[in-house]
Scaffold this motif. Structure first.
Motif, PDB file in Angstrom:
ATOM      1  N   PRO C 455       0.802  -1.206   0.000  1.00 46.83           N
ATOM      2  CA  PRO C 455       0.000   0.000   0.000  1.00 46.83           C
ATOM      3  C   PRO C 455       0.841   1.265   0.000  1.00 46.83           C
ATOM      4  CG  PRO C 455      -0.373  -1.288   2.008  1.00 46.83           C
ATOM      5  CD  PRO C 455       0.827  -1.842   1.311  1.00 46.83           C
ATOM      6  N   CYS C 456       0.210   2.314  -0.462  1.00 48.54           N
ATOM      7  CA  CYS C 456       0.847   3.613  -0.524  1.00 48.54           C
ATOM      8  C   CYS C 456      -0.206   4.585  -0.032  1.00 48.54           C
ATOM      9  CB  CYS C 456       1.225   3.884  -1.971  1.00 48.54           C
ATOM     10  SG  CYS C 456       2.359   5.219  -2.152  1.00 48.54           S
ATOM     11  N   PHE C 457      -0.242   4.809   1.273  1.00 50.07           N
ATOM     12  CA  PHE C 457      -1.339   5.602   1.809  1.00 50.07           C
ATOM     13  C   PHE C 457      -1.123   7.097   1.651  1.00 50.07           C
ATOM     14  CE2 PHE C 457      -4.175   2.434   2.752  1.00 50.07           C
ATOM     15  CZ  PHE C 457      -3.560   1.371   3.395  1.00 50.07           C
ATOM     16  N   SER C 458       0.113   7.528   1.387  1.00 50.59           N
ATOM     17  CA  SER C 458       0.276   8.936   1.023  1.00 50.59           C
ATOM     18  C   SER C 458      -0.424   9.169  -0.296  1.00 50.59           C
ATOM     19  CB  SER C 458       1.746   9.300   0.882  1.00 50.59           C
ATOM     20  OG  SER C 458       2.369   9.243   2.122  1.00 50.59           O
ATOM     21  N   CYS C 459      -0.315   8.189  -1.206  1.00 52.71           N
ATOM     22  CA  CYS C 459      -1.022   8.266  -2.468  1.00 52.71           C
ATOM     23  C   CYS C 459      -2.520   8.351  -2.196  1.00 52.71           C
ATOM     24  CB  CYS C 459      -0.810   6.987  -3.287  1.00 52.71           C
ATOM     25  SG  CYS C 459       0.686   6.962  -4.209  1.00 52.71           S
ATOM     26  N   ALA C 460      -2.960   7.390  -1.385  1.00 55.94           N
ATOM     27  CA  ALA C 460      -4.390   7.207  -1.247  1.00 55.94           C
ATOM     28  C   ALA C 460      -5.045   8.440  -0.643  1.00 55.94           C
ATOM     29  CB  ALA C 460      -4.660   5.977  -0.392  1.00 55.94           C
ATOM     30  N   THR C 461      -4.336   9.117   0.231  1.00 54.30           N
ATOM     31  CA  THR C 461      -4.978  10.186   0.995  1.00 54.30           C
ATOM     32  C   THR C 461      -4.557  11.542   0.501  1.00 54.30           C
ATOM     33  OG1 THR C 461      -3.189  10.085   2.546  1.00 54.30           O
ATOM     34  CG2 THR C 461      -5.147   8.796   3.041  1.00 54.30           C
ATOM     35  N   HIS C 462      -4.733  11.759  -0.775  1.00 52.37           N
ATOM     36  CA  HIS C 462      -4.438  13.039  -1.386  1.00 52.37           C
ATOM     37  C   HIS C 462      -5.459  14.072  -0.995  1.00 52.37           C
ATOM     38  CE1 HIS C 462      -7.049  10.423  -3.559  1.00 52.37           C
ATOM     39  NE2 HIS C 462      -7.702  11.483  -3.911  1.00 52.37           N
ATOM     40  N   SER C 463      -6.644  13.594  -0.616  1.00 53.92           N
ATOM     41  CA  SER C 463      -7.762  14.514  -0.436  1.00 53.92           C
ATOM     42  C   SER C 463      -8.014  14.792   1.024  1.00 53.92           C
ATOM     43  CB  SER C 463      -9.016  13.928  -1.062  1.00 53.92           C
ATOM     44  OG  SER C 463      -9.316  12.721  -0.416  1.00 53.92           O
ATOM     45  N   LEU C 464      -8.872  15.733   1.272  1.00 51.11           N
ATOM     46  CA  LEU C 464      -8.953  16.271   2.614  1.00 51.11           C
ATOM     47  C   LEU C 464     -10.351  16.431   3.187  1.00 51.11           C
ATOM     48  CD1 LEU C 464      -7.843  17.766   4.967  1.00 51.11           C
ATOM     49  CD2 LEU C 464      -7.930  19.827   3.655  1.00 51.11           C
ATOM     50  N   PRO C 465     -10.624  15.889   4.325  1.00 55.47           N
ATOM     51  CA  PRO C 465     -11.885  16.137   5.034  1.00 55.47           C
ATOM     52  C   PRO C 465     -11.642  17.047   6.226  1.00 55.47           C
ATOM     53  CG  PRO C 465     -10.966  14.152   5.848  1.00 55.47           C
ATOM     54  CD  PRO C 465      -9.920  14.806   4.964  1.00 55.47           C
ATOM     55  N   GLY C 466     -12.316  16.886   7.284  1.00 53.43           N
ATOM     56  CA  GLY C 466     -12.097  17.742   8.432  1.00 53.43           C
ATOM     57  C   GLY C 466     -13.281  17.588   9.334  1.00 53.43           C
ATOM     58  N   ARG C 467     -13.160  18.093  10.540  1.00 53.46           N
ATOM     59  CA  ARG C 467     -14.272  17.970  11.464  1.00 53.46           C
ATOM     60  C   ARG C 467     -15.288  19.018  11.091  1.00 53.46           C
ATOM     61  NH1 ARG C 467     -13.888  17.932  17.933  1.00 53.46           N
ATOM     62  NH2 ARG C 467     -15.862  16.878  18.251  1.00 53.46           N
ATOM     63  N   MET C 468     -16.451  18.615  10.715  1.00 54.65           N
ATOM     64  CA  MET C 468     -17.403  19.568  10.161  1.00 54.65           C
ATOM     65  C   MET C 468     -18.785  19.497  10.772  1.00 54.65           C
ATOM     66  SD  MET C 468     -16.268  21.620   7.717  1.00 54.65           S
ATOM     67  CE  MET C 468     -17.754  21.914   6.786  1.00 54.65           C
ATOM     68  N   PRO C 469     -18.912  19.844  12.017  1.00 52.47           N
ATOM     69  CA  PRO C 469     -20.290  19.988  12.477  1.00 52.47           C
ATOM     70  C   PRO C 469     -20.848  21.241  11.821  1.00 52.47           C
ATOM     71  CG  PRO C 469     -18.781  20.684  14.193  1.00 52.47           C
ATOM     72  CD  PRO C 469     -17.945  20.211  13.039  1.00 52.47           C
ATOM     73  N   LEU C 470     -22.059  21.205  11.407  1.00 51.83           N
ATOM     74  CA  LEU C 470     -22.644  22.347  10.751  1.00 51.83           C
ATOM     75  C   LEU C 470     -23.697  22.916  11.671  1.00 51.83           C
ATOM     76  CD1 LEU C 470     -22.762  23.996   8.126  1.00 51.83           C
ATOM     77  CD2 LEU C 470     -24.558  22.461   7.363  1.00 51.83           C
ATOM     78  N   ILE C 471     -23.505  24.171  12.028  1.00 50.59           N
ATOM     79  CA  ILE C 471     -24.468  24.793  12.930  1.00 50.59           C
ATOM     80  C   ILE C 471     -25.064  25.995  12.219  1.00 50.59           C
ATOM     81  CG2 ILE C 471     -24.783  25.964  15.135  1.00 50.59           C
ATOM     82  CD1 ILE C 471     -22.297  24.428  16.103  1.00 50.59           C
ATOM     83  N   VAL C 472     -26.369  26.033  12.132  1.00 53.11           N
ATOM     84  CA  VAL C 472     -27.039  27.175  11.513  1.00 53.11           C
ATOM     85  C   VAL C 472     -27.933  27.819  12.558  1.00 53.11           C
ATOM     86  CG1 VAL C 472     -28.677  27.884   9.752  1.00 53.11           C
ATOM     87  CG2 VAL C 472     -26.992  26.131   9.240  1.00 53.11           C
ATOM     88  N   THR C 473     -27.713  29.097  12.767  1.00 50.93           N
ATOM     89  CA  THR C 473     -28.516  29.785  13.769  1.00 50.93           C
ATOM     90  C   THR C 473     -29.439  30.766  13.077  1.00 50.93           C
ATOM     91  OG1 THR C 473     -26.657  29.642  15.263  1.00 50.93           O
ATOM     92  CG2 THR C 473     -28.412  31.150  15.882  1.00 50.93           C
TER      93      THR C 473
END
Lengths: 161, 322, 489
Positions: C455-473
Motif C-alpha cells: 500500500p501507498c497511503f500517502s497516495c491514497a490520501t491526497h484529499s482532505l476532510p475535516g471535522r465539520m459539524p454544521l451549525i445554523v442559527t
C-alpha cells in the motif's frame, strides 16, 4: 475606539521624501496615519519589505518614488515599476485588497499632492477596515530588541576570543 | 566492550515517502550505517511502534530525522515526542524545512478542500453527506482519527529544530554526507542548513548566461527550449537564481525549469519575494502598459513564488484559507 | 472484560495507518477497523495552477511511485491539449516507467515484504526488517539487492533526468530525449536487471515455495477474499502498465466491465466512512453494499495479482512463462490468495526487464522528436496508468488559458481500501484466539494482510476532510429563533 489604519510608507530620498518634508515645512495638514521609512530610491524597495510590513500589522503600504524619467539613479524607479507589477499580484494572491498597496510618483515640490495622497489612502483604509490577514510577525520593537541583543552578544564573543 | 551504537529514528509527517526513499538511495551506505547505528523507529522499513518511542527516555535517541510537514494532530504529537526523545533533531527535506508541496493547501480553506474531497467531485457516491470525524462511535467501541489543522506548518513552527536538510527530496549524496557528519560528530553550529551549498542553483547550472532582457514570457510547453541557454533568458520562468544549490541542477539539466525546492539562499527570509524581483528585473521595457502586458503572461504568481514554501513565507497563508 | 488493541503505526509500507481491534469479553475479535489518519488536499490545491505544472506537483503525492502520478497526470494534461503528443514520447515514457516499476517492486519485495518470510512473521521486531534480511541471506546477496535497485534508479536518472519527483513530461511530449551515449550506459544495466528478476523468482521458490508452512498460509490461510479484480490491458488483453483500457473481472474469471479513461466515473464511485480519511471505491453500477464478499459484490482489488488475474497474458515471453508457473502452482486463474501478490510482483518485474531490453533495441528510441508544441487547449482530460499498487486515475479540467479548474484523483491503493479493511478483520479474527494474549508475532501476521497490497497511503490520501459539524442559527431581530445542528458522526 474607532479603527485608525496604520500605513507604512517607503519614500525615496530624492523626490518623495523631500516632497513629504515640504508638506511638513509648509504646514499642510494631513492624516497622521503614515509611518515613514526613507530609502535612497524606490528601486531599493524589496518586495520583502512590503510583505514584512503587512506581516507586522500594516493595514496599507505606500511606495513613493520620483516621476519616471526623473530618478536620481536614472533606472531605479523603472525597476520599482516592474517589480510592483508582480508584487501587487502577489499581494492580491494573498487575498489582501488591492487598495492596500500603492505605488505613486511624488516629486520634491509636490507637498500638497503628498498630503492629499495620504488623506485619500487613509480614508480608503478606514472604510476597508483592518488588513484581512492578521499579523504573523512579532511587533517591530521586539524584533529590533532581538537584533540588538544578538549584536551585543556577538561583540562579547569577540572580546573574549 | 562493544561501543554503544547510535540510536536513530526517522519519521514522516504530512509526507510522500520521497525523503525515506532518498535515504534508501544512499544504497550500500545503509549497511555501513547499520553497523554503527540501531534504527529504532522508521515506519517505512522497521517495525518500531509509537509505544516503543513513548517508552524511551528523553534524549535516548542520538538522532531523529523528521520529514514531512505538520498538517494534523498526529504529525504534531510525533514532532513533539521525537524532539523530546532525541538529542539531535533534523528537519529532513523541503516539507519539514518550509512546508513543501502540502503547504500549497495554505491557499485554500479546510472547508473548500473538504468539499472537493467529499461532497463535490465526479466519482463520489451520489448524495453523499458523510464526512470523517475526529471521534466516531461504532457498536464495538469508539474510533478516532487525528484532527486536521486549518493550515500547514513547517517543523520549526512546532518544535525547535537543530539542522535542516533541504530538497524535494534531498539528493542522496547530501543525505549520506549529513548522516556521516552525525556519525563522525562533525556538525556545524545548531540551526544550520546542511547538505547543500551556499551558492544559488544558477551558479552551478551549466547553461550559458548572456543577457537577460525579455519581451515575452513563455509557458514551458509553448516553446522548444534551447538546452544550452539559460531558461530565464528564453522567457521561461525558472527559480534557479533564488534557490540554494546542492541538488545537482537536476531539473534544468533535464530541460525543465527550477521551481525552488531547495529553498532560499542564506539570509533570505522570503524566497517568493526574491523570485518576483528576479523575474520583474529582466523585463525589457520602461513603459507601464508594456510592462503590464509582458508580465501578464505569467500566470499563478503565488504558485511560482511559493511552490515549495508557503508556510515559510512572511505571510504564511492566504485570506482564502482562514 | 473487553479490550481494544491498536497497532499504531502500521509499518513496512508507505504512508500512515493504524489497525484498531475490539475484543469482546471472551477475548475474541468483535470488530476490527483499518484506519487511515492522513490526508493533504491535492485535489483542491492544484486548482489555479497552470495545468502543465500539475505533473510535477502531483509527484509529491508519493515519493515511492512519483512517476506513476507523473505519467497519469501527463496523460490527463495531454488530453486537455487535445491529445497531441509526439509518438516517441510515449515510448520513452513507457521505457522510464518499466525502470520505475523495477525500483519499487525490488524495494517492496525485499525491504517491506521479505522480512516476514525470510526472518519469519514472529521474529524479534528489531530484526524483522531489511537489515535482518541481509543478515540472513548474507552481504553478497544483500549487496546485489541494493545494487539492482540502484541500477533501476540510475536508468531513470539517465533517461528522464531525475528519479524521485520526475519533471520530464509536459504537454506534447517530454523535455529531453535519449542520446546514443546515454543508451550505451543503460544497455548493460538492463541485462543485469533481467538476471536479477530471474534470481528473485528463484529466491521466492527457495524461501517461500520451499517452506510448506508458507505455502499453506498462502493457499489455505485467511488471506483470501471473494472480490473482483481490476487492471489495465492492451488490445490483446495483455498486461500493460502505461496505457490501455481498464478491465474488471470477477473472481471466477468473467469480465464485468471494460472502459476507456474518459468513462471512469460511470463505472467507479467512492464511498465515505467517518472513521477513516480514505474513501472506498466500488463498482458504481452495483451500488455500495457495505463490506461484503461474493459474486455480486461491488468491491474489487487492484494489485499486481489483480492485474495478472484480469489479463489473458503478459506482453513478453519470459514474463508469460513466469506467469504460467505461478498460476499453475496456485491452482489456476483467477487466484484469490492475496499473498500471491508478492509473487505477481516478481513476475511483473520480468516483463519490465524484457520491455526495457526491447526499447534498448528499438532504433527509434534515440530519435530527436520527443516533443511537439500543441496548438489547442480542449479543457478536460483523464489519464489512467497502473501504479505499482493499483489502477491510478487523474481527471483534470482547465480553462482556455490552461489554468487548472478542477482535479479528481482515484489512486492505486485507494481501490484496495475496502479489501484491506476486510481481510485485516478476517486475519485478526483467525489469528487472535480467545483467552490467548496476542503476541508481537500474531500482530505482525495481522499486518501481513495489508502488506501484500504494497500500500501507498500517502497516495491514497491526497484529499482532505475535516471535522465539520454544521451549525445554523436563525436569528430574528437580534434574537436566536432556532438552531440547527448537523454533527459529523
Amino acid at each position: 475606539m474607532e479603527f485608525e489604519p496604520v500605513i507604512v510608507g517607503f519614500l525615496c530620498n530624492w523626490c518623495s521624501y523631500t516632497g513629504a518634508d515640504l508638506a511638513g515645512t509648509a504646514r499642510i495638514k494631513h492624516a497622521p496615519n503614515l509611518r515613514t521609512i526613507r530609502v535612497m530610491c524606490s528601486g531599493r524597495v524589496d518586495p520583502t519589505f512590503v510583505l514584512k510590513a503587512f506581516a507586522a500589522g500594516a493595514d496599507g503600504v505606500l511606495v513613493c518614488g520620483c516621476h519616471p524619467g526623473d530618478c536620481h539613479y536614472i533606472e531605479g524607479n523603472y525597476k520599482a515599476m516592474r517589480r510592483f507589477e508582480l508584487l501587487k499580484r502577489m499581494v492580491a494572491g494573498y487575498g489582501i485588497d488591492e487598495r492596500r498597496l500603492r505605488l505613486e510618483w511624488v516629486s520634491a515640490s509636490e507637498g500638497e499632492r503628498f498630503a492629499r495622497l495620504v488623506d485619500e489612502m487613509t480614508a480608503d483604509l478606514r472604510r476597508l477596515g483592518p488588513c484581512e490577514l492578521a499579523p504573523t510577525l512579532v511587533p517591530w520593537q521586539s524584533d529590533l530588541g532581538t537584533l540588538a541583543g544578538e549584536a551585543a552578544a556577538a561583540e562579547r564573543e569577540v572580546t573574549h576570543g | 566492550m562493544a561501543e554503544r551504537k547510535l540510536q536513530v529514528a526517522l519519521y514522516w509527517g504530512a509526507a510522500c515517502g520521497g525523503c525515506d526513499v532518498a535515504v534508501l538511495d544512499t544504497d550500500a551506505f545503509i549497511l555501513d550505517l547499520a553497523a554503527v547505528a540501531d534504527i529504532r523507529f522508521w515506519p517505512i522499513a522497521v517495525d518500531g511502534k509509537y509505544a516503543d518511542v513513548e517508552a524511551m527516555a528523553d534524549g535516548e535517541l542520538d538522532l531523529a530525522l523528521f520529514n514531512g510537514a505538520v498538517r494534523n494532530s498526529e504529525n504534531r504529537r510525533l514532532a513533539e515526542l521525537l524532539r523530546r526523545k532525541a538529542k539531535i533533531f533534523v528537519a529532513l527535506g523541503t516539507c519539514a524545512h518550509m512546508g513543501g508541496i502540502p503547504g500549497l493547501a495554505n491557499g485554500a480553506s479546510r472547508e473548500e478542500i473538504f468539499k472537493r474531497a467529499y461532497l463535490a467531485n465526479p466519482s463520489l457516491e451520489s448524495g453523499n453527506i458523510a464526512l470523517p470525524a475526529v471521534e466516531h462511535k461504532v457498536p464495538a467501541g469508539t474510533l478516532d482519527v487525528p484532527e486536521f489543522y486549518r493550515r500547514v506548518h513547517k517543523l520549526d513552527d512546532i518544535v525547535p529544530v537543530d539542522y535542516y536538510v533541504p530538497g524535494c527530496p534531498p539528493a542522496p549524496d547530501q543525505v549520506k554526507a549529513v548522516l556521516l557528519a552525525v556519525v563522525q560528530g562533525n556538525l556545524p553550529a545548531r540551526g544550520a542548513v546542511v547538505g547543500c551549498s551556499e551558492r544559488a542553483v544558477c551558479d552551478d547550472c551549466d547553461r550559458r548566461k548572456d543577457e537577460k532582457k525579455v519581451k515575452r514570457f513563455y509557458r514551458p510547453w509553448q516553446v522548444i527550449q534551447d538546452p544550452e541557454r539559460c531558461l530565464l533568458e528564453q522567457g521561461i520562468i525558472c527559480a534557479g537564481s533564488v534557490t540554494r544549490s546542492g541538488c545537482g541542477v537536476r531539473c534544468p539539466d533535464s530541460g525543465m525549469p527550477c521551481r525552488g525546492c531547495y529553498g532560499p539562499t542564506a539570509n533570505v527570509r522570503d524566497q517568493g519575494a526574491k523570485l518576483i524581483s528576479a523575474v520583474a528585473s529582466i523585463v525589457d521595457s520602461r513603459d507601464p502598459q508594456e510592462i503590464a502586458s509582458i508580465l501578464g503572461e505569467v500566470p499563478d504568481i503565488m504558485g511560482y513564488a511559493y511552490r515549495f514554501g508557503m508556510p515559510a513565507a512572511t505571510l504564511q497563508r492566504t485570506v482564502g484559507s482562514l | 472484560m473487553s479490550r481494544t488493541i491498536q497497532i499504531d503505526p502500521i509499518t513496512r509500507l508507505e504512508g500512515h495507518g493504524k489497525i484498531t481491534i475490539f475484543l469482546d469479553d471472551q477475548g475474541a475479535v468483535e470488530d476490527c477497523y483499518f484506519q487511515i489518519p492522513e490526508l493533504r488536499g491535492f485535489e483542491r490545491f492544484v486548482e489555479g495552477r497552470p495545468i502543465e505544472e500539475l505533473p510535477r506537483i502531483v509527484t509529491r503525492i508519493c515519493g515511492v511511485c512519483p512517476a506513476s502520478h507523473h505519467m497519469a497526470s501527463a496523460k490527463a494534461v495531454d488530453a486537455c491539449f487535445g491529445g497531441q503528443v509526439a509518438p516517441l514520447a510515449h515510448k520513452l515514457r513507457d521505457m522510464y516507467y518499466h525502470a520505475h516499476y523495477i525500483h519499487s517492486h525490488i524495494a517492496h519485495f525485499y525491504a517491506l515484504a521479505a522480512p516476514d518470510f525470510v526472518c519469519g512473521p514472529g521474529c524479534d521486531p528489531a530484526q524483522r526488517n531489511i537489515l535482518g534480511v541481509v543478515a540472513k541471506v548474507g552481504l553478497e546477496i544483500g549487496g546485489q539487492v541494493i545494487a539492482s535497485r540502484s541500477k533501476a534508479q540510475r536508468i531513470q536518472a539517465i533517461l528522464g533526468g531525475r528519479t524521485t519527483h520526475l519533471v520530464w513530461c509536459l504537454p506534447g511530449g517530454v523535455s529531453k530525449g535519449l542520446t546514443t551515449d546515454e543508451l550505451a550506459e543503460i544497455r548493460p544495466l538492463v541485462g543485469e536487471l533481467y538476471d536479477f528478476t530471474q534470481f528473485s523468482l528463484q529466491l521466492f521458490r527457495d524461501v517461500i515455495l520451499g517452506n510448506p508452512e508458507y505455502v499453506e498460509l498462502i493457499l489455505n490461510g485467511p488471506y483470501t477474499l471473494d472480490v473482483h479484480n481490476m487492471g489495465l490491458v492492451d488490445q490483446n488483453n495483455a498486461v500493460n502498465f502505461y496505457d490501455g483500457q481498464v478491465r474488471v473481472v470477477d473472481f471466477e474469471g468473467r469480465e464485468i466491465c471494460r472502459y476507456s479513461p474518459a468513462e471512469y466515473a460511470t463505472h467507479i464511485a467512492e464511498h465515505v466512512e467517518p472513521w477513516t480519511y480514505l474513501k472506498f471505491p466500488y463498482l458504481r453500477q452495483r451500488g455500495w453494499q457495505g463490506f461484503r464478499e461474493g459474486l455480486d459484490t461491488s468491491l474489487y482489488t487492484a494489485t499486481p495479482l489483480s492485474r495478472l488475474n484480469v489479463a489473458d497474458r503478459m506482453a513478453t515471453p519470459q514474463a508469460q512463462a513466469a506467469r504460467e508457473e505461478m498460476f499453475s502452482t496456485l491452482g489456476g486463474r483467477p487466484c484469490r490468495a492475496l499473498l500471491a501478490a508478492h509473487w505477481a510482483r516478481l513476475v511483473e518485474m520480468v516483463q519490465n526487464a524484457e520491455m526495457l531490453k526491447r526499447y534498448c533495441d528499438d532504433p527509434e528510441i534515440t530519435g530527436p522528436e520527443y516533443r511537439l508544441i500543441p496548438d489547442r487547449i480542449t479543457g478536460e482530460g483523464v489519464g489512467i496508468v497502473e501504479a505499482m499498487r493499483g489502477t491510478l486515475t487523474h481527471h483534470y479540467t482547465c480553462d482556455q488559458n490552461g489554468i487548472c479548474t478542477g482535479a479528481n484523483l482515484i489512486v492505486g491503493t485507494t481501490n484496495n481500501n475496502a479489501a484491506i479493511h476486510m481481510v485485516t478483520k478476517k486475519v485478526a479474527s483467525t489469528m487472535i484466539r480467545p483467552g490467548v494474549e496476542p503476541d508481537n508475532g500474531v500482530l505482525n501476521l495481522i499486518e501481513m494482510a495489508f502488506r501484500s497490497f504494497d500500500p501507498c497511503f500517502s497516495c491514497a490520501t491526497h484529499s482532505l476532510p475535516g471535522r465539520m459539524p454544521l451549525i445554523v442559527t436563525l436569528m430574528q431581530g437580534g434574537e436566536v429563533v432556532r438552531t440547527f445542528r448537523r454533527d459529523p458522526s
